[in-house]
Design a protein around this motif. Sequence first.
Motif: not given
Length: 446
Positions: A285-303, A350-360
């Motif tokens: 959630r960003l501030n008081q927004s509804p629950v949002l969802q974004l996909p996560m991709a696997q990163l190339n870590t070269e093994g 948990m939540s944290t403040q980043i770029n003047n936005v509350t990220l939960t």
Amino acid sequence: MTPAPFLQYWWRRSLSLLGDLRLAILLLLIIALASIAGTVIEQGQPLSFYQTNYPENPALFGFLSWRVLLAIGLDHVYRTAWYLTLLVLFGASLVACTVTRQVPALKSAQRWQYYCEPRQFGKLALSTTVPHGSLRTLAAALSQNGYRVWYTDNQLYARKGIAGRIGPIVVHASMILILLGGILGSLTGFMAQELVPSGSTFHIQHLIQAGPLAHLPENWSVKVNRFWIDYTPAGDIDQFYSDLSVLDATGTEVKRGTIHVNQPLKYAGVTLYQADWSIAAVRFRLNQSPVLQLPMAQLNTEGKGRLWGTWIPTKPDLSAGISLIARDLQGTVLIYGADGEFLTSLRQGMSTQINNVTLTLTELVGSTGLQIKSDPGIPLFYAGFAFLMAGVIMSYVSHSQVWGLFTEETLYVGGRTNRAQLAFEQELVAIAAALQTQAPPQTAER
């Protein structure tokens, strides 16, 4: 030559050729070599894999390049036409051998006749005479030793171990079942892989390999009710689980089970194995927004380990944002700024403040990696191996035959066996010795 005798002639010739032991050994050797190739060479890999590992210059052994390998089907040995043809020919050879040799041998073992002349006993491997011996006493002794006995007033025949003659036929039948299982599995079986987020429903679609007659199930689907991982105190993966429901065409649950490594779920001839896992998405959630969802991709870590990441905008115009990195489903993510600097870590709930936005951070959504297999030939494999073990045991049973003839106040006794010759001799000698001690001094009981 009229058509009927002509066909009979070629039918007998074909059976004789197929039943030739040398042909069966040659076919078995070729099948073994092909199976070794299918074991050593990686099966079902993409073209790039073979181009990298089997280059044309220098070619393996001077000739085996990726072009040759793919041309003759060594990347999918067990589903090639030539391999299946070898299995069919070997099966036909077993059938021909059974029909032309094993079945007649069994019929011959079941046929018998009484010996009528003393000279016939001289042709047996073991024979003796008992003056004034009793045919009835001989019959009783043979019965006590497990023989099946037929006798008249002066003639006797006994046998035991007919299973020893049936054993080779059972062995051949078991091998034919195993071959049929392999052919059926190659033609109609399939293997698929699915990476499914927790809470999603899927149909089997992503095939890795499939036989030409394979049929994917269309009237049922699978729902991943929940996917989770158990971790050790040190933070390593202990086990990962998937709670699965099989749904029919109307969406009704028909079977449910929790799978983990080495504990699959089976339904309608299809087996679902727990094979892998991934992080599918992050919910926040960003501030008081509804629950949002974004996909996560696997990163190339070269093994160097497995990491998943995503980018979350912190301004409506997408001009600023942060990166989230996660390494597992324990609920902790690392947050990085636009220039790659590490900002903070955040745990689930948990939540944290980043770029003047509350990220939960609400949840990390896991994906279960399923390997799905269907092999209709497996029941034939199991039945074949069961018959094979039974047939091998039966083949070790000795087929023993004993004849008796009472004539001119003398009892002639003789017999033969196809194996365990010493044990048979000891048995027959013991019976003859017992007859000697029980024989009356002057007359013999018929």
